[in-house]
Design an enzyme around this catalytic site. Sequence first.
Site, PDB file in Angstrom:
ATOM      1  N   ARG A  68      42.201  41.357  32.516  1.00  0.00           N
ATOM      2  CA  ARG A  68      41.647  42.495  33.342  1.00  0.00           C
ATOM      3  C   ARG A  68      42.658  43.468  33.324  1.00  0.00           C
ATOM      4  O   ARG A  68      43.822  43.081  33.681  1.00  0.00           O
ATOM      5  CB  ARG A  68      41.728  41.493  34.759  1.00  0.00           C
ATOM      6  CG  ARG A  68      41.119  42.499  35.947  1.00  0.00           C
ATOM      7  CD  ARG A  68      42.452  42.805  36.741  1.00  0.00           C
ATOM      8  NE  ARG A  68      41.864  43.588  38.023  1.00  0.00           N
ATOM      9  CZ  ARG A  68      42.698  44.195  38.742  1.00  0.00           C
ATOM     10  NH1 ARG A  68      44.059  44.049  38.464  1.00  0.00           N
ATOM     11  NH2 ARG A  68      42.380  44.689  39.890  1.00  0.00           N
TER      12      ARG A  68
ATOM     13  N   GLY B 255      43.595  46.750  35.848  1.00  0.00           N
ATOM     14  CA  GLY B 255      43.110  47.360  37.163  1.00  0.00           C
ATOM     15  C   GLY B 255      43.237  48.989  37.096  1.00  0.00           C
ATOM     16  O   GLY B 255      43.189  49.646  35.890  1.00  0.00           O
ATOM     17  N   ASP B 256      43.387  49.414  38.184  1.00  0.00           N
ATOM     18  CA  ASP B 256      43.459  50.987  38.259  1.00  0.00           C
ATOM     19  C   ASP B 256      44.813  51.574  37.926  1.00  0.00           C
ATOM     20  O   ASP B 256      44.811  52.771  37.569  1.00  0.00           O
ATOM     21  CB  ASP B 256      43.120  51.553  39.624  1.00  0.00           C
ATOM     22  CG  ASP B 256      44.211  51.054  40.783  1.00  0.00           C
ATOM     23  OD1 ASP B 256      44.492  49.989  40.853  1.00  0.00           O
ATOM     24  OD2 ASP B 256      44.668  52.044  41.632  1.00  0.00           O
TER      25      ASP B 256
ATOM     26  N   THR C 279      47.428  52.362  45.361  1.00  0.00           N
ATOM     27  CA  THR C 279      47.742  50.908  45.259  1.00  0.00           C
ATOM     28  C   THR C 279      46.588  50.310  46.478  1.00  0.00           C
ATOM     29  O   THR C 279      46.199  50.718  47.064  1.00  0.00           O
ATOM     30  CB  THR C 279      49.178  50.483  46.229  1.00  0.00           C
ATOM     31  OG1 THR C 279      49.203  48.993  46.157  1.00  0.00           O
ATOM     32  CG2 THR C 279      49.046  51.045  47.622  1.00  0.00           C
ATOM     33  N   GLY C 280      46.302  48.961  45.741  1.00  0.00           N
ATOM     34  CA  GLY C 280      45.018  48.246  46.474  1.00  0.00           C
ATOM     35  C   GLY C 280      44.160  47.642  45.504  1.00  0.00           C
ATOM     36  O   GLY C 280      44.702  47.391  44.653  1.00  0.00           O
TER      37      GLY C 280
ATOM     38  N   THR D  51      51.248  47.158  44.169  1.00  0.00           N
ATOM     39  CA  THR D  51      51.811  48.292  43.023  1.00  0.00           C
ATOM     40  C   THR D  51      52.877  48.912  43.281  1.00  0.00           C
ATOM     41  O   THR D  51      53.098  48.703  44.586  1.00  0.00           O
ATOM     42  CB  THR D  51      50.373  48.993  42.936  1.00  0.00           C
ATOM     43  OG1 THR D  51      49.155  48.454  42.755  1.00  0.00           O
ATOM     44  CG2 THR D  51      50.669  50.035  41.794  1.00  0.00           C
TER      45      THR D  51
ATOM     46  N   GLY E 218      42.221  47.376  42.732  1.00  0.00           N
ATOM     47  CA  GLY E 218      41.764  48.329  41.827  1.00  0.00           C
ATOM     48  C   GLY E 218      40.484  48.519  41.252  1.00  0.00           C
ATOM     49  O   GLY E 218      40.222  49.822  40.912  1.00  0.00           O
TER      50      GLY E 218
END
Length: 327
Positions: free
Chosen positions: A209, A211-212, A231-232, A181, A234
Amino acid sequence: MSSDEEKQLRAGLFHATEQGYAVLAKGGSATDAVETAVQALEDNPLFNAGKGAVFNRDGVNQLEASIMNGNANSAGAATLLTTVKNPVSLARKIMESDFHVFLCGPGAEHYAREQGLEIVDPSYFWTKHRWEQHERGYIHTADTPIEKCTGSSNSLSPTCTHVPISERNEPHDYSHLPMGTVGSVAVDVNGYLAAATSTGGMSNKWNGRIGDSPVIGAGTFADKAVAVSSTGAGEYFIRQGTARYISLRVQLLGESPRQASRAVIAEMKTTGGDGGVICIDPDGNPSMIFSSAGMYRAYCSTTTENVPVVGIFGDEVIAPGDIHIEI
């Protein structure tokens, strides 16, 4: 990574931070600064956002972004984008619309066109190194026709041939697949905070999909006490509501953003999640907390003599609050 790749990544982080800080140095708003910094990263093919976005399982780049103005308590987000050159700028337009917060897919792209944002052909997002990562991690199901594609270093689009069902394999471990991210947090001369996040998501993610990164309160949050970008992996950040969780700990428990973000990332780590956050408070105190082996990060302020400092690996400490959590 090779030493040359490392140099290019550090240069990209330096440039983006320099661009965002230049806005602040001229008296610009924190919101303008984070949008500018994230735009620079979206335009750099080395980072997983915009031009450098990874491919989903169907060989398509689906992008998403969000932004939040902490002083105004306003936010905007967009996801499932395939033609918007700078998703963070669309998120900004949505935030300033005053009637919506989150748009997706064709509706979001239609709004981007109406707002005069730059629209590109989907082939703009194709890059050789991302396509090779996509090929190495096919996760197509056995009953779905797929194509195997290759492209030269100067290709704008791949050349595809059919892959028989017998050659398809869906791995059970996705940990080797690229994700990442880009994000930015800032405080301006008025003490106002802002945060922005943008990504191409997880390589070979399922089509559709989310993500966060575009989820306000998970990947991005800003109020008058703290600005957060995550970041990571999600899914873990969405379940935890990471960015808002940090803010609530600051407000309700009286923790500093550094204490709160460290506790939140440590808690996530115990549930199997991995990643990190960048935070800043109204006094300009930074936090860069991560549980992964490393995290691309940079910081600039008067304490660094107005020159960005850059870190990649876990054993680097570029500023107070740059903390690698090991559990």
